[in-house]
Design a protein around this motif. Structure first.
Motif, short mmCIF file in Angstrom:
data_model
loop_
_atom_site.label_atom_id
_atom_site.label_comp_id
_atom_site.label_asym_id
_atom_site.label_seq_id
_atom_site.Cartn_x
_atom_site.Cartn_y
_atom_site.Cartn_z
N ASP A 36 3.34 -6.11 0.52
CA ASP A 36 2.35 -5.56 -0.43
C ASP A 36 1.03 -6.06 0.00
O ASP A 36 -0.10 -5.41 -0.34
CB ASP A 36 2.51 -6.15 -1.82
CG ASP A 36 3.89 -5.29 -2.32
OD1 ASP A 36 4.10 -4.30 -2.16
OD2 ASP A 36 4.39 -6.04 -3.28
N ASP A 39 -1.15 -2.56 4.64
CA ASP A 39 -1.13 -1.31 4.42
C ASP A 39 -0.44 -0.38 5.63
O ASP A 39 -0.42 0.75 5.66
CB ASP A 39 -2.25 -0.30 3.89
CG ASP A 39 -3.63 -0.65 4.57
OD1 ASP A 39 -3.50 -1.16 5.75
OD2 ASP A 39 -4.53 -0.48 4.08
N ARG A 72 12.00 -0.07 -1.38
CA ARG A 72 10.57 0.58 -1.54
C ARG A 72 9.50 0.31 -1.02
O ARG A 72 8.73 1.16 -0.72
CB ARG A 72 10.51 0.53 -3.13
CG ARG A 72 11.73 1.03 -4.12
CD ARG A 72 11.52 1.22 -5.47
NE ARG A 72 11.66 -0.05 -6.34
CZ ARG A 72 12.94 -0.62 -6.54
NH1 ARG A 72 13.95 0.27 -6.59
NH2 ARG A 72 12.96 -1.71 -7.19
N ASN A 75 9.51 1.49 2.27
CA ASN A 75 9.40 2.85 2.40
C ASN A 75 7.91 3.25 2.27
O ASN A 75 7.33 4.45 2.59
CB ASN A 75 10.30 3.62 1.23
CG ASN A 75 10.21 5.11 1.36
OD1 ASN A 75 10.34 5.64 2.24
ND2 ASN A 75 9.77 5.51 0.08
N LYS A 76 7.15 2.46 1.30
CA LYS A 76 5.77 2.79 0.87
C LYS A 76 4.80 2.74 2.08
O LYS A 76 3.81 3.24 2.17
CB LYS A 76 5.44 2.00 -0.23
CG LYS A 76 3.93 2.23 -0.68
CD LYS A 76 4.00 1.57 -1.98
CE LYS A 76 3.59 -0.12 -1.86
NZ LYS A 76 3.32 -0.87 -2.93
N GLN A 78 2.70 2.40 5.57
CA GLN A 78 2.54 3.31 6.62
C GLN A 78 3.24 2.72 7.87
O GLN A 78 2.89 1.44 7.92
CB GLN A 78 1.20 3.70 6.95
CG GLN A 78 0.87 4.38 8.17
CD GLN A 78 -0.52 4.63 8.52
OE1 GLN A 78 -1.49 3.73 7.92
NE2 GLN A 78 -1.02 5.54 9.65
N SER A 93 6.59 8.21 5.75
CA SER A 93 5.66 7.28 5.77
C SER A 93 5.42 6.77 7.11
O SER A 93 4.88 5.63 7.53
CB SER A 93 5.71 6.12 4.88
OG SER A 93 7.26 5.43 5.20
#
Length: 182
Positions: A36, A39, A72, A75-76, A78, A93
């Motif tokens: 988190d 990115d 999750r 997966n999110k 990049q 992604s």
């Protein structure tokens, strides 16, 4: 400028093996929170293909919610994959790099955004040689594997690091946070 962070699991005897660690709920939460904070994550082909395992939890969730949360998160974010053999990916992604590693990292650092993670041993070694890593997050599992791929293999120049933080997990794993000493 964005921070380049090498984050990897390893055994106490210095080997990187995704199957040798002792993942538990706390470790999964740690890596979910870490993802988190970034990115983009850079992988070599082998590690990328191992990470594809987590896609299964998106369609068939685990009884362990920490595994689902990590799935999750991975997966999110990049993913940029460096490979001489892989030409494309089917993970929405993920993309195969169209520039070299050094050029890609230099370009990403100049862009605005969150942290850039390096999640493959081979890429960590290359970027260490280029002096392009701002922080090392080594998650040391209390396992003596006795074989495998050592993290810092074929390093010719001495690198001095400064310990900036530690984190101890209930299961005996220790995360060591280092920065290159200036």
């Amino acid at each position: 400028m964005r921070k380049v962070i090498a984050a990897i699991n390893m055994t106490i005897d210095g080997f990187c093996d995704h199957t040798a660690g002792l993942p538990d709920e706390e470790i999964h939460q740690h890596y979910t929170e870490l993802l988190d904070q970034g990115d983009v994550i850079l992988y070599g082909r082998t590690t990328y293909q191992l990470m594809e395992f987590w896609r299964t939890f998106l369609e068939n969730p685990s009884e362990d919610e920490s595994m689902n949360e990590f799935a999750r998160a991975i997966n999110k974010i990049q993913k940029i994959v460096f490979s001489h053999t892989l030409k494309n990916t089917d993970w929405e992604s993920a993309t195969v790099a169209n520039l070299g590693l050094k050029e890609t990292v230099s370009e990403l650092r100049q862009q605005s955004g969150k942290n850039i993670f390096i999640g493959s041993r081979s890429l960590i070694i290359q970027l260490l040689k280029f002096n392009l890593i701002d922080e090392y997050q080594l998650c040391i599992h209390p396992v003596v594997e006795g074989k495998g791929l050592p993290l810092f293999e074929n390093i010719q120049d001495r690198k001095i690091l400064k310990l900036v933080k530690t984190k101890t997990f209930k299961g005996g794993v220790v995360a060591l946070y280092y920065e290159p000493k200036q």
